[in-house]
Design a protein around this motif. Sequence first.
Motif, PDB file in Angstrom:
ATOM      1  N   ASP A 141     -17.374  15.625   1.611  1.00 18.83           N
ATOM      2  CA  ASP A 141     -16.643  14.411   1.239  1.00 18.83           C
ATOM      3  C   ASP A 141     -15.565  14.143   2.279  1.00 18.83           C
ATOM      4  OD1 ASP A 141     -18.114  13.976  -1.049  1.00 18.83           O
ATOM      5  OD2 ASP A 141     -16.739  15.114  -2.327  1.00 18.83           O
ATOM      6  N   GLY A 142     -15.699  13.006   2.961  1.00 18.95           N
ATOM      7  CA  GLY A 142     -14.666  12.632   3.935  1.00 18.95           C
ATOM      8  C   GLY A 142     -13.431  12.117   3.228  1.00 18.95           C
ATOM      9  N   ASN A 143     -12.290  12.722   3.532  1.00 19.88           N
ATOM     10  CA  ASN A 143     -11.008  12.313   2.956  1.00 19.88           C
ATOM     11  C   ASN A 143     -10.162  11.677   4.058  1.00 19.88           C
ATOM     12  OD1 ASN A 143     -10.231  13.862  -0.003  1.00 19.88           O
ATOM     13  ND2 ASN A 143     -12.086  14.471   1.085  1.00 19.88           N
ATOM     14  N   TYR A 144      -9.773  10.426   3.858  1.00 16.34           N
ATOM     15  CA  TYR A 144      -9.007   9.698   4.873  1.00 16.34           C
ATOM     16  C   TYR A 144      -7.706   9.203   4.230  1.00 16.34           C
ATOM     17  CZ  TYR A 144     -13.539   9.952   7.076  1.00 16.34           C
ATOM     18  OH  TYR A 144     -14.723  10.424   7.608  1.00 16.34           O
ATOM     19  N   SER A 145      -6.616   9.775   4.676  1.00 11.32           N
ATOM     20  CA  SER A 145      -5.297   9.445   4.136  1.00 11.32           C
ATOM     21  C   SER A 145      -4.596   8.500   5.101  1.00 11.32           C
ATOM     22  CB  SER A 145      -4.483  10.724   3.955  1.00 11.32           C
ATOM     23  OG  SER A 145      -3.162  10.432   3.549  1.00 11.32           O
ATOM     24  N   PHE A 146      -4.155   7.356   4.587  1.00  7.98           N
ATOM     25  CA  PHE A 146      -3.509   6.327   5.411  1.00  7.98           C
ATOM     26  C   PHE A 146      -2.019   6.263   5.060  1.00  7.98           C
ATOM     27  CE2 PHE A 146      -7.926   5.225   4.918  1.00  7.98           C
ATOM     28  CZ  PHE A 146      -8.315   4.818   6.187  1.00  7.98           C
ATOM     29  N   LYS A 147      -1.173   6.394   6.096  1.00  8.61           N
ATOM     30  CA  LYS A 147       0.276   6.317   5.919  1.00  8.61           C
ATOM     31  C   LYS A 147       0.873   5.352   6.940  1.00  8.61           C
ATOM     32  CE  LYS A 147       0.796  11.066   4.153  1.00  8.61           C
ATOM     33  NZ  LYS A 147       1.498  12.359   4.336  1.00  8.61           N
ATOM     34  N   ASN A 148       2.106   4.910   6.635  1.00  5.07           N
ATOM     35  CA  ASN A 148       2.825   3.992   7.536  1.00  5.07           C
ATOM     36  C   ASN A 148       1.946   2.788   7.890  1.00  5.07           C
ATOM     37  OD1 ASN A 148       5.038   5.823   7.626  1.00  5.07           O
ATOM     38  ND2 ASN A 148       4.007   6.988   9.236  1.00  5.07           N
ATOM     39  N   ASN A 149       1.419   2.170   6.872  1.00  6.87           N
ATOM     40  CA  ASN A 149       0.514   1.031   7.056  1.00  6.87           C
ATOM     41  C   ASN A 149       1.310  -0.266   7.177  1.00  6.87           C
ATOM     42  OD1 ASN A 149      -1.788   2.830   6.385  1.00  6.87           O
ATOM     43  ND2 ASN A 149      -0.936   2.721   4.316  1.00  6.87           N
ATOM     44  N   ARG A 150       1.099  -0.958   8.253  1.00  9.60           N
ATOM     45  CA  ARG A 150       1.803  -2.241   8.425  1.00  9.60           C
ATOM     46  C   ARG A 150       0.972  -3.182   9.281  1.00  9.60           C
ATOM     47  NH1 ARG A 150       4.948  -2.834  13.197  1.00  9.60           N
ATOM     48  NH2 ARG A 150       4.790  -1.065  14.617  1.00  9.60           N
ATOM     49  N   TYR A 206       6.849 -21.399  15.723  1.00  7.64           N
ATOM     50  CA  TYR A 206       6.325 -20.036  15.827  1.00  7.64           C
ATOM     51  C   TYR A 206       6.795 -19.240  14.619  1.00  7.64           C
ATOM     52  CZ  TYR A 206       6.156 -15.126  17.302  1.00  7.64           C
ATOM     53  OH  TYR A 206       5.949 -13.770  17.368  1.00  7.64           O
ATOM     54  N   TYR A 207       5.846 -18.693  13.853  1.00  4.80           N
ATOM     55  CA  TYR A 207       6.155 -17.855  12.704  1.00  4.80           C
ATOM     56  C   TYR A 207       5.705 -16.427  12.987  1.00  4.80           C
ATOM     57  CZ  TYR A 207       7.221 -21.729   9.480  1.00  4.80           C
ATOM     58  OH  TYR A 207       7.795 -22.803   8.858  1.00  4.80           O
ATOM     59  N   SER A 208       6.524 -15.470  12.597  1.00  5.06           N
ATOM     60  CA  SER A 208       6.170 -14.061  12.722  1.00  5.06           C
ATOM     61  C   SER A 208       6.599 -13.347  11.450  1.00  5.06           C
ATOM     62  CB  SER A 208       6.851 -13.427  13.937  1.00  5.06           C
ATOM     63  OG  SER A 208       6.543 -12.055  14.030  1.00  5.06           O
ATOM     64  N   SER A 209       5.704 -12.544  10.891  1.00  4.43           N
ATOM     65  CA  SER A 209       5.988 -11.859   9.644  1.00  4.43           C
ATOM     66  C   SER A 209       5.296 -10.502   9.636  1.00  4.43           C
ATOM     67  CB  SER A 209       5.522 -12.705   8.448  1.00  4.43           C
ATOM     68  OG  SER A 209       5.904 -12.129   7.222  1.00  4.43           O
ATOM     69  N   GLN A 210       5.615  -9.686   8.636  1.00  4.68           N
ATOM     70  CA  GLN A 210       5.035  -8.354   8.550  1.00  4.68           C
ATOM     71  C   GLN A 210       4.697  -8.025   7.101  1.00  4.68           C
ATOM     72  OE1 GLN A 210       6.556  -4.794  10.857  1.00  4.68           O
ATOM     73  NE2 GLN A 210       7.161  -4.138   8.826  1.00  4.68           N
ATOM     74  N   MET A 211       3.547  -7.390   6.907  1.00  2.00           N
ATOM     75  CA  MET A 211       3.140  -6.894   5.596  1.00  2.00           C
ATOM     76  C   MET A 211       2.969  -5.388   5.662  1.00  2.00           C
ATOM     77  SD  MET A 211       0.276  -9.617   4.255  1.00  2.00           S
ATOM     78  CE  MET A 211       0.687 -11.346   3.994  1.00  2.00           C
ATOM     79  N   THR A 212       3.267  -4.733   4.562  1.00  2.00           N
ATOM     80  CA  THR A 212       3.044  -3.289   4.450  1.00  2.00           C
ATOM     81  C   THR A 212       2.312  -2.997   3.153  1.00  2.00           C
ATOM     82  OG1 THR A 212       5.154  -2.872   3.319  1.00  2.00           O
ATOM     83  CG2 THR A 212       5.168  -2.795   5.740  1.00  2.00           C
ATOM     84  N   ILE A 213       1.640  -1.856   3.105  1.00  2.00           N
ATOM     85  CA  ILE A 213       1.039  -1.383   1.868  1.00  2.00           C
ATOM     86  C   ILE A 213       1.411   0.085   1.688  1.00  2.00           C
ATOM     87  CG2 ILE A 213      -0.897  -2.988   1.938  1.00  2.00           C
ATOM     88  CD1 ILE A 213      -2.642  -0.641   2.871  1.00  2.00           C
ATOM     89  N   ALA A 214       1.325   0.544   0.458  1.00  2.00           N
ATOM     90  CA  ALA A 214       1.652   1.938   0.156  1.00  2.00           C
ATOM     91  C   ALA A 214       0.595   2.871   0.752  1.00  2.00           C
ATOM     92  CB  ALA A 214       1.737   2.130  -1.355  1.00  2.00           C
ATOM     93  N   ASP A 215       0.944   4.139   0.851  1.00  2.00           N
ATOM     94  CA  ASP A 215      -0.019   5.142   1.313  1.00  2.00           C
ATOM     95  C   ASP A 215      -1.254   5.105   0.418  1.00  2.00           C
ATOM     96  OD1 ASP A 215       1.972   5.772   3.046  1.00  2.00           O
ATOM     97  OD2 ASP A 215       2.518   7.672   2.104  1.00  2.00           O
ATOM     98  N   THR A 216      -2.403   5.281   1.031  1.00  2.00           N
ATOM     99  CA  THR A 216      -3.646   5.203   0.266  1.00  2.00           C
ATOM    100  C   THR A 216      -4.638   6.251   0.748  1.00  2.00           C
ATOM    101  OG1 THR A 216      -5.400   3.690  -0.483  1.00  2.00           O
ATOM    102  CG2 THR A 216      -4.699   3.508   1.809  1.00  2.00           C
ATOM    103  N   LEU A 217      -5.584   6.608  -0.126  1.00  2.00           N
ATOM    104  CA  LEU A 217      -6.586   7.632   0.172  1.00  2.00           C
ATOM    105  C   LEU A 217      -7.974   7.040  -0.027  1.00  2.00           C
ATOM    106  CD1 LEU A 217      -7.295  10.634   0.812  1.00  2.00           C
ATOM    107  CD2 LEU A 217      -7.219  11.041  -1.670  1.00  2.00           C
ATOM    108  N   TYR A 218      -8.830   7.251   0.963  1.00  3.74           N
ATOM    109  CA  TYR A 218     -10.208   6.771   0.905  1.00  3.74           C
ATOM    110  C   TYR A 218     -11.145   7.969   1.000  1.00  3.74           C
ATOM    111  CZ  TYR A 218     -14.489   4.345   2.418  1.00  3.74           C
ATOM    112  OH  TYR A 218     -15.777   3.882   2.525  1.00  3.74           O
TER     113      TYR A 218
END
Length: 292
Positions: free
Chosen positions: A96-105, A71-83
């Motif tokens: 213009d729709g602004n979508y800010s993503f934080k605490n991405n994991r 059994y393997y378990s892991s985690q990835m994260t990315i920096a805050d991003t704006l779409y």
Amino acid sequence: MALLSTSLILPAQSQKGIEHSYILWGSTGYCSISNHSDLTKTVGRIGASFGAGLEYNIRDFLIQSGVGLSYYSSQMTIADTLYITPMIDSDGDAYDGNYSFKNNREIQQTLSIEVPILFGYSFNNFYFLAGEKFLFNLSGESHSTTEVKSSGYYSYLVGNNNDGMITDLPKEGFTTATRSTSSTFDVKTIFVTSLELGYTFGKASPYRYQKKHKPNYRIALFFDYGITPFDSSTPNLINTPTTLKGYEYEATINSLITYQNHSEYLYTIHTGIKLTVLFHRASKHSCNCYKR
């Protein structure tokens, strides 16, 4: 002289055959799954495995194999991003729709059948094993979470901060929410290079005999490094809207591990502590004992 002769002859007799042991093992420790993407950062979690097999001891040279579950378990994260994407509100006005993503994991989990083929050597109570393990994947799952702040930019409006940006308007979907997605992914056979260094408890002196039915116990440190080809299936990091109606669109992050912006392989690390129990087969000698 009789005692001296016995002490010299008996060890020689015990070396005529091969020692066979049934083994049970369990291991746990740090685990990571990485796709070597510049976009993602891998944060390890916990992995574990257990199984059963056979070990052959040929004059302290060891051959070990078996089958188990890993059994393997892991985690990835990315920096805050704006779409940012064009949208239409409930009144039909463009913005213009602004979508800010934080605490991405994202947390990944895999379950595999493990088949090790290891070779090593035992010296006194210490031993080492090295070789290959083959992990045949049974399942792969990913669970992504993100905190999304949705807002709209209207070029002809003052907005909340005199910048044309409208926030906190649930009717149009301008809110802050935590959203999650779950998906499955396929992993091909993982080819693992393994190294194990440990100590055997309960090992008798080479000049006296120990009954076969008494098990031995091992504790070891191990390090496994694996690689497998991996086909990406997600072209976009953000789930793109299927409608221009912003109030119907819930922005979220797609699977990080299947996002196409990375190498064509997955890389795994599993390292920690391994415990092994050895159950020795009955001796073919009349004394029902063996040399250790």
